[in-house]
Design an enzyme around this catalytic site. Structure first.
Site, PDB file in Angstrom:
ATOM      1  N   CYS A  79      -3.958   0.557  -6.838  1.00  0.00           N
ATOM      2  CA  CYS A  79      -2.892  -0.048  -6.720  1.00  0.00           C
ATOM      3  C   CYS A  79      -2.130  -0.533  -8.121  1.00  0.00           C
ATOM      4  O   CYS A  79      -1.879   0.296  -8.730  1.00  0.00           O
ATOM      5  CB  CYS A  79      -3.402  -1.594  -5.827  1.00  0.00           C
ATOM      6  SG  CYS A  79      -1.854  -2.355  -5.216  1.00  0.00           S
ATOM      7  N   HIS A 183      -5.142   1.189  -1.084  1.00  0.00           N
ATOM      8  CA  HIS A 183      -6.523   0.497  -1.524  1.00  0.00           C
ATOM      9  C   HIS A 183      -7.430   1.441  -0.793  1.00  0.00           C
ATOM     10  O   HIS A 183      -7.766   1.179   0.384  1.00  0.00           O
ATOM     11  CB  HIS A 183      -6.354  -0.746  -1.067  1.00  0.00           C
ATOM     12  CG  HIS A 183      -5.301  -1.760  -1.885  1.00  0.00           C
ATOM     13  ND1 HIS A 183      -6.149  -2.241  -3.084  1.00  0.00           N
ATOM     14  CD2 HIS A 183      -4.241  -2.084  -2.088  1.00  0.00           C
ATOM     15  CE1 HIS A 183      -5.224  -3.093  -3.577  1.00  0.00           C
ATOM     16  NE2 HIS A 183      -4.176  -3.093  -3.120  1.00  0.00           N
ATOM     17  N   GLU A 185     -10.494   1.024  -0.837  1.00  0.00           N
ATOM     18  CA  GLU A 185     -11.534  -0.062  -0.093  1.00  0.00           C
ATOM     19  C   GLU A 185     -11.101  -0.757   0.909  1.00  0.00           C
ATOM     20  O   GLU A 185     -11.894  -1.534   1.485  1.00  0.00           O
ATOM     21  CB  GLU A 185     -12.079  -0.888  -1.457  1.00  0.00           C
ATOM     22  CG  GLU A 185     -11.105  -1.955  -1.824  1.00  0.00           C
ATOM     23  CD  GLU A 185      -9.733  -1.589  -2.613  1.00  0.00           C
ATOM     24  OE1 GLU A 185      -9.358  -0.496  -2.674  1.00  0.00           O
ATOM     25  OE2 GLU A 185      -9.334  -2.545  -3.055  1.00  0.00           O
TER      26      GLU A 185
END
Lengths: 202, 273
Positions: A79, A183, A185
């Site tokens: 990001c 992202h 994650e």
């Protein structure tokens, strides 16, 4: 076991990146210590917030990160962490980035589309690279951002469409410095697979 | 293509033993019935795009256990988490973000101190700050010339009044004007709940959802009133919402997130399946 460091230079949610990497079986630590960063097998640059603040917070580590990049150590910016890898951003007062990948960070042009670009969007894989092994073309990943990376074709691993076509994943010439605008994650199993691919490169 | 988001909402409260449970949950096949973490995992497996935890304990000791729930969820569920309920300060926000939340939703505290939206979005970034707006239809148009009047389904004129403290207290604030103000202050999203529809299973409140979706440059999450997948479809088509939040239709096991997405995809709404 691969030793991965997450650079701590802000206030975002680092727990998810940490847990996501741990999930891949890596040994993970969050640090701002130059020695630990230089000794690691791989480096993650996370980041939420404003570009200029991030550059200010990371000022002292610029030399160390450049050294990591030159040594061929795998690095992944996520990001805002992707954006600061680039040459320059027009967010706020135009600010120089780390310059590890050539390209600039631009604001989405005015349109009827909502800004920030928030949610799950599909990516088109434009280049074969170990980071995206076994990631199907058209996979959905989670984005949340108001600025995007504009760079040349050879630096783009995957593209995404939101009013403009922008770089969803980028890479430097030698292939060891990478960034994702989304992202991993927060992108479910696909995201975890990308983190796994990264750790495998380390 | 950017997809429309389906967001299950978990109202987390304390049971008699002080443990956290989800209000209104009736799955019997979960290992621990009503356990928010188990439920979050379930919704993740069903293809939820994000999760919202509303902390309705609103007590000091409740906050501690809520942080634990966020941590345990964030450790296992790799999709975005929003936490709301009793968020009053920068420190509250820091605490839940550190626990693993990606966004916070601010409601009553924003009405009482709008500058909290500005301060928090500067510190954490706009993408972290969701303003929850609870509103209620007010049919007294004649005495409120400064309000944004909308036509209801039967063409009755009404304005939408912001309500706080879980809908108990009207504020006199126009919901449309308020939404524009929080956008200017730096809020990254709006979570809109119409108290006229919340809990009714009659579908979203379309007039206000559409108005905010059209007027604002930031995404609008529609909430309150979902009883079936068609309501979610209408929230996207008629209400033009960017995301739909629902609680009971998922909790009662009547529909899975997957069911809803399949329904939407058949009708050409872009969803992540």
């Amino acid at each position: 076991m691969k030793d991965i460091v997450i650079i701590d230079y802000g206030i975002g949610n680092l727990r998810s990146v940490y847990k996501g990497l741990e999930h891949t079986g890596a040994s993970v630590s969050i640090t701002g210590d130059p020695e630990k960063i230089l000794a690691a097998d791989g480096v993650i640059l996370p980041g939420v917030g404003a570009f200029a603040d991030a550059m200010k917070n990371i000022e002292d580590l610029k030399g160390v990160l450049a050294e990591c990049a030159d040594s061929g150590k795998p690095m992944l910016g996520i990001c805002l962490g992707e954006q600061i890898l680039m040459d320059r951003s027009e967010e706020g007062r135009p600010t120089s980035g780390l310059g590890l990948i050539h390209g600039n960070v631009l604001r989405f042009p005015p349109s009827r589309l909502k800004i920030p670009h928030i949610g799950w969007n599909s990516i088109q894989i434009t280049q074969e690279h170990p980071l995206l092994v076994d990631i199907p073309d058209g996979s959905y990943v989670y984005f949340v951002h108001s600025y995007y990376v504009d760079t040349t074709q050879e630096n783009i691993l995957a593209a995404c469409e939101y009013g403009v076509t922008f770089a969803a994943a980028v890479v430097n010439g030698p292939g060891n410095v990478m960034g994702t605008q989304f992202h991993p994650e927060k992108s479910g199993d696909i995201g975890l697979k990308i983190l796994h691919n990264f750790v495998k490169m380390c | 293509m950017l997809t429309k988001r389906i967001i299950p909402c978990l109202d987390v409260t304390l049971n008699e033993a002080g443990g956290t449970v989800v209000k209104g949950i009736e799955f019997t096949d979960l290992k621990k019935a009503g356990d928010p973490v188990e439920l979050a995992k379930r919704y993740n497996e069903q293809g939820a795009d994000e999760l919202v935890f509303l902390d309705i304990t609103a007590s000091h000791e409740g906050r501690g256990t809520m942080v634990n729930v966020i941590e345990r969820t964030a450790d296992e569920v790799f999709i975005p988490l929003t936490v709301g309920g009793g968020i009053n300060s920068i420190e509250d926000i820091r605490q839940v973000l550190r626990a693993g939340a990606d966004k916070v939703s601010i409601n009553t505290a924003a009405v009482k101190d709008p500058d909290l939206i500005r301060r928090s979005s500067q510190v954490f970034g706009s993408q972290c700050i969701v303003t929850a707006i609870d509103c209620k239809r007010n049919l007294d148009v004649a005495n409120n010339p400064d309000k944004t009047v909308l036509d209801l389904e039967d063409s009755t004129p009404a304005w939408y009044e912001v309500v706080i403290y879980g809908g108990r207290k009207p504020t006199g604030i126009d919901a449309v004007q308020w939404a524009k103000k929080v956008e200017e202050l730096g809020s990254g999203e709006i979570l809109l709940t119409s108290m006229d529809r919340d809990g009714t299973h009659d579908g979203f409140d379309i007039p206000i959802t559409r108005k905010l979706s059209e007027e604002l440059g930031i995404p609008v999450i529609a909430s309150g009133g979902v009883g079936n997948p068609q309501h979610i479809y209408e929230g996207f088509i008629k209400g033009k919402a960017d995301a739909a939040l629902a609680a009971s239709i998922f909790h009662f096991g009547e529909y899975t997130v997957q069911d809803v997405k399949a329904y939407l995809r058949e009708r050409s709404i872009p969803v992540r399946l």
